[in-house]
Design an enzyme around this catalytic site. Structure first.
Site, PDB file in Angstrom:
ATOM      1  N   CYS A   2       0.850  -1.186   0.000  1.00  0.00           N
ATOM      2  CA  CYS A   2       0.000   0.000   0.000  1.00  0.00           C
ATOM      3  C   CYS A   2       0.890   1.242   0.000  1.00  0.00           C
ATOM      4  O   CYS A   2       1.807   1.347   0.804  1.00  0.00           O
ATOM      5  CB  CYS A   2      -0.949   0.085   1.185  1.00  0.00           C
ATOM      6  N   ARG A  30       4.054  -0.356  -4.638  1.00  0.00           N
ATOM      7  CA  ARG A  30       3.727  -0.871  -3.307  1.00  0.00           C
ATOM      8  C   ARG A  30       2.372  -1.573  -3.264  1.00  0.00           C
ATOM      9  O   ARG A  30       1.991  -2.139  -2.246  1.00  0.00           O
ATOM     10  CB  ARG A  30       3.726   0.279  -2.292  1.00  0.00           C
ATOM     11  N   TRP A  78      -2.851  -2.748  -1.769  1.00  0.00           N
ATOM     12  CA  TRP A  78      -2.581  -4.186  -1.855  1.00  0.00           C
ATOM     13  C   TRP A  78      -3.514  -4.804  -0.818  1.00  0.00           C
ATOM     14  O   TRP A  78      -3.318  -4.630   0.379  1.00  0.00           O
ATOM     15  CB  TRP A  78      -1.112  -4.469  -1.529  1.00  0.00           C
ATOM     16  N   ASN A 104      -2.401   2.167   5.724  1.00  0.00           N
ATOM     17  CA  ASN A 104      -1.507   1.068   5.359  1.00  0.00           C
ATOM     18  C   ASN A 104      -1.258   0.263   6.634  1.00  0.00           C
ATOM     19  O   ASN A 104      -0.950   0.852   7.669  1.00  0.00           O
ATOM     20  CB  ASN A 104      -0.199   1.665   4.803  1.00  0.00           C
ATOM     21  N   GLY A 105      -1.423  -1.069   6.544  1.00  0.00           N
ATOM     22  CA  GLY A 105      -1.202  -1.898   7.730  1.00  0.00           C
ATOM     23  C   GLY A 105      -2.429  -2.760   7.984  1.00  0.00           C
ATOM     24  O   GLY A 105      -3.302  -2.894   7.121  1.00  0.00           O
ATOM     25  N   GLU A 507      17.622 -17.811  -5.782  1.00  0.00           N
ATOM     26  CA  GLU A 507      17.265 -16.466  -6.227  1.00  0.00           C
ATOM     27  C   GLU A 507      16.801 -16.482  -7.689  1.00  0.00           C
ATOM     28  O   GLU A 507      15.819 -15.832  -8.050  1.00  0.00           O
ATOM     29  CB  GLU A 507      18.469 -15.522  -6.024  1.00  0.00           C
ATOM     30  N   LYS A 511      13.013 -15.339  -9.067  1.00  0.00           N
ATOM     31  CA  LYS A 511      12.749 -14.349 -10.118  1.00  0.00           C
ATOM     32  C   LYS A 511      11.761 -14.916 -11.131  1.00  0.00           C
ATOM     33  O   LYS A 511      10.844 -14.231 -11.567  1.00  0.00           O
ATOM     34  CB  LYS A 511      14.039 -13.948 -10.860  1.00  0.00           C
ATOM     35  N   GLU A 514       8.162 -15.199  -9.665  1.00  0.00           N
ATOM     36  CA  GLU A 514       7.411 -13.982  -9.364  1.00  0.00           C
ATOM     37  C   GLU A 514       7.064 -13.157 -10.586  1.00  0.00           C
ATOM     38  O   GLU A 514       6.027 -12.503 -10.591  1.00  0.00           O
ATOM     39  CB  GLU A 514       8.121 -13.131  -8.303  1.00  0.00           C
ATOM     40  N   HIS A 530      18.454 -37.068  -3.911  1.00  0.00           N
ATOM     41  CA  HIS A 530      17.719 -37.494  -2.718  1.00  0.00           C
ATOM     42  C   HIS A 530      16.209 -37.305  -2.886  1.00  0.00           C
ATOM     43  O   HIS A 530      15.469 -37.341  -1.921  1.00  0.00           O
ATOM     44  CB  HIS A 530      18.226 -36.739  -1.490  1.00  0.00           C
ATOM     45  N   LYS A 632       5.756  -4.336  -3.566  1.00  0.00           N
ATOM     46  CA  LYS A 632       7.065  -4.147  -2.980  1.00  0.00           C
ATOM     47  C   LYS A 632       6.882  -3.632  -1.561  1.00  0.00           C
ATOM     48  O   LYS A 632       5.884  -3.000  -1.263  1.00  0.00           O
ATOM     49  CB  LYS A 632       7.837  -3.126  -3.816  1.00  0.00           C
TER      50      LYS A 632
HETATM   51  C1  F6R Z   1      11.884 -10.725  -4.597  1.00  0.00           C
HETATM   52  C2  F6R Z   1      11.643  -9.661  -3.655  1.00  0.00           C
HETATM   53  C3  F6R Z   1      11.252 -10.012  -2.273  1.00  0.00           C
HETATM   54  C4  F6R Z   1      11.987  -9.108  -1.258  1.00  0.00           C
HETATM   55  C5  F6R Z   1      11.476  -9.369   0.158  1.00  0.00           C
HETATM   56  C6  F6R Z   1      12.226  -8.540   1.181  1.00  0.00           C
HETATM   57  O1  F6R Z   1      12.283 -10.237  -5.836  1.00  0.00           O
HETATM   58  O2  F6R Z   1      11.738  -8.505  -3.980  1.00  0.00           O
HETATM   59  O3  F6R Z   1      11.474 -11.350  -1.996  1.00  0.00           O
HETATM   60  O4  F6R Z   1      13.352  -9.360  -1.361  1.00  0.00           O
HETATM   61  O5  F6R Z   1      10.117  -9.056   0.218  1.00  0.00           O
HETATM   62  O6  F6R Z   1      12.074  -7.184   0.952  1.00  0.00           O
HETATM   63  P1  F6R Z   1      13.040  -6.137   1.641  1.00  0.00           P
HETATM   64  O7  F6R Z   1      14.402  -6.363   1.069  1.00  0.00           O
HETATM   65  O8  F6R Z   1      12.480  -4.804   1.279  1.00  0.00           O
HETATM   66  O9  F6R Z   1      13.002  -6.407   3.107  1.00  0.00           O
END
Ligand code: F6R
Length: 637
Positions: A2, A30, A78, A104-105, A507, A511, A514, A530, A632
């Site tokens: 949000c 966000r 969100w 937000n929250g 990682e 990617k 997501e 295994h 994000k």
């Molecule tokens: C993946 C991604 C998330 C963040 C995670 C932590 O591409 O962006 O997995 O890495 O939500 O976010 P931060 O780093 O902001 O604590």
């Protein structure tokens, strides 16, 4: 999660509607399932909301809303409580329509409060926890029994001051009975040139302008207008007029403004000519790593980290390190563990922040916690560091956002200088986090006497080669891109790595999940036999991070693992060093990276995987920067 924006202007010509909409555009990463805006003018309040991306809100507004507005608040959502519909979108209005609020929250006691309000005759339009809050604010404002707040509201004229004081009093009274996390912004027709806000464990910053002031979930909301920002502390209430900002602590006292300078140019948060933010951010990695490394060594080759405010004797006494983070940040911790254990000979655990406090971890005053976070606002990590500090641990934050909650609540901060990361999928933050953790590991080795100064200078010299090596990969990205475009029909991809290649595999798989919505899993290469090898069938794509041939014991084992999957029909896509021709016979395609010391290889090996996911999502016609269901900065647990 949000995005929240607020703007208070001296005259309508400062255009709160446009300022708020532009701020929302910068915070859309966000949350983007619905958006809304409320404007306060002498004529009253007007709120407009729309489902979907911000473009839909802009269309719905199309010049509508009062032209004489003095204050505006906006929200990009969100969803937590209630589906993304217009009625659930923020801002929410009080029953009498005189107040509009964004949030937000999560309000954890919303159900109980809602039941109480319904008993008291209230009716609700939405399913949200937020609407409960705005109803409560109206009632507290109207209730003569609400404890008065009679301090000075900076910049409020005589007409505004009484209503502003009452709204501050109402906000304080309501915040007191709320449980959970919140940033709240409210505007009212009783005082159109005013926004009152409150925060508990959710982000809020205030921007100081000339005859106008701003509020935002982060500085991106207003960095185009001002670089002067003010931190807002936990459980503080703030009253913002065009000419003043009043911050009030939980006891009701006015506190001095904690101002800081935002140190990036606003154009770093725009896409420029790049097709997507993710493309741009992948290509910014040489700079992010170089900026994170800059100015760390003094003239004697000693590492100096100004931001580490923990006495050296405490660092010498540390007997365990716990690295905390979520998603990509936690994989950065996993990478760093190999280097820190090797250099410092201290046991390092890597924990998902969201799991940490639930398993009753053994944490003492001799534990050093390294909390990694791009946003500095991830709620799981905030709660984890609070738990660690309660047990006496010292916390070093590795964050990309100065002034963020995690940096404020830690004993020390090591900033990554990746610049603002807008794409939801993290790329340049990861390489900057890994770099910062290497620096921290070397610093600990220096302080604890595990490495001599010249050894540290040597490690730093080699690390300083990383930006040019990343650029080398970026200059050859077309091979990766072309291959990615052939993979649009893939429904599953396996990633394999050993040693530091294992977290890189995790990682890479994240990617792909997501942004491409393709099922992908990363495995430790040795673990495949295994169980997971049962997944491998004819044509199964398997991406393998191949260690340098200079580490023969690792390299040979991974070659054997590649042959095991090829024997079962897998298509193998290898990330391997330039010049390592031993892999050619086992590869459908090789993505090359320049030779580099093993511990630093993740900084390079991850880059082709980022490019691969970005190009594949583009080829599938997906929204690379704003993938479905995600946002994000995850500010809820
Ligand atoms: C993946 C991604 C998330 C963040 C995670 C932590 O591409 O962006 O997995 O890495 O939500 O976010 P931060 O780093 O902001 O604590």
């Amino acid at each position: 999660m949000c995005g929240i924006v607020g703007h208070v202007a001296n005259t309508p010509s400062q255009r709160p509607r446009e300022v708020v909409l532009d701020g929302l555009a910068r915070l859309e990463y966000r949350g983007y399932d619905s958006a809304g805006i409320a404007l306060a003018s002498g004529g009253g309040l007007e709120a407009i909301r729309a489902v979907g991306k911000l473009a839909n809100l802009r269309e719905a507004i199309d010049g509508a809303g009062p032209d004489d507005a003095l204050a505006g608040i906006g929200h990009t959502r969100w969803a937590t409580h209630g589906r993304p519909t217009v009625t659930n979108a923020h801002p929410h209005r009080s029953e009498d329509g005189a107040f509009a609020l964004v949030h937000n929250g999560i309000i954890e006691n919303a159900d109980a409060l809602r039941a109480r309000l319904i008993d008291d005759g209230a009716s609700f339009a939405s399913e949200t926890d937020t609407e409960v809050v705005v109803h409560l604010i109206q009632r507290a404002y109207d209730d003569p029994a609400t404890p008065a707040w009679d301090g000075d509201i900076a910049g409020a004229d005589e007409a505004t001051a009484p209503a502003a004081r009452r709204l501050v009093a109402a906000m304080r009274a309501v915040a007191d009975i709320l449980e959970g996390t919140f940033t709240l912004l409210v505007v009212t027709e009783h005082a159109p040139g005013l926004v009152v806000a409150a925060r508990r464990s959710s982000p809020l910053v205030v921007g100081l302008g000339e005859n106008e002031n701003f509020l935002g979930s982060d500085v991106l909301a207003f960095v185009e207008h001002t670089s002067r920002a003010v931190e807002i502390g936990q459980d503080h209430v703030v009253a913002v007029t065009a000419d003043g900002v009043t911050v009030i602590d939980p006891s009701g006292a006015v506190v001095p403004l904690k101002e800081y300078e935002v140190d990036f140019a606003s154009d770093r948060a725009t896409k420029g000519d790049w097709p997507t933010f993710m493309d741009k951010e992948i290509n910014e990695q040489p700079r992010g790593v170089a900026d994170t490394l800059a100015d760390r060594l003094d003239s004697h080759g000693h590492l100096t980290l100004d931001e580490i405010r923990i006495p050296e004797y405490i660092l010498r006494g540390v007997d365990k390190i716990v690295m905390l983070g979520c998603g990509t940040a936690s994989y950065a911790g996993q990478v760093a563990r190999y280097a820190i254990e090797h250099w410092c000979r201290i046991p390092v655990e890597v924990e998902l922040s969201s799991e940490f406090r639930y398993r009753d971890p053994v944490v003492t005053e001799k534990t050093l916690v390294i909390a990694i976070s791009q946003s500095g606002e991830t709620m799981d990590t905030i709660q984890a560091i609070r738990h660690a500090r309660e047990q006496g641990a010292r916390v070093v934050a590795v964050v990309n956002t100065p002034g963020s909650t995690i940096s404020r609540e830690s004993d020390a901060v090591l900033l990554t200088h990746a610049g603002p990361e807008i794409a939801v999928a993290s790329t340049k933050a990861f390489t900057a986090q890994v770099t910062a953790c290497y620096i921290l590991g070397l610093y600990l080795a220096q302080v604890r006497g595990n490495k001599y100064a010249e050894e540290i200078a040597d490690y730093m010299d080699k690390l300083a080669e990383a930006p040019a090596k990343i650029q080398w990969i970026l200059d050859r990205a077309e091979t990766v891109r072309q291959f990615a475009r052939t993979m649009v029909d893939a429904s599953s991809v396996i990633y394999l790595g050993r040693h530091v290649g294992f977290p890189v595999a995790l990682e890479g798989a994240l990617k792909l999940k997501e942004i491409c919505y393709i099922h992908a899993e990363g495995f430790a290469a040795g673990e495949l036999k295994h169980g997971p090898i049962a997944l491998v069938d004819d044509g199964q794509p398997v991406i393998v991070i191949v260690p340098t041939p200079r580490r023969a014991e690792l390299h040979n084992k991974v070659l054997a693992n590649i042959q095991e999957v090829r024997a079962r029909g897998a298509r193998t896509i290898l990330v391997a060093e330039e010049g390592d021709s031993s892999v050619d016979a086992f590869a459908d395609i090789v993505f090359r990276i320049p030779p580099t010391p093993t511990l630093y290889a993740p900084l390079l090996a991850v880059v082709p995987l980022q490019i691969f996911a970005c190009e594949l999502a583009t080829a599938k016609g997906l929204d690379v920067d704003q993938p479905r269901n995600l946002a994000k900065s995850v500010t809820v647990e």
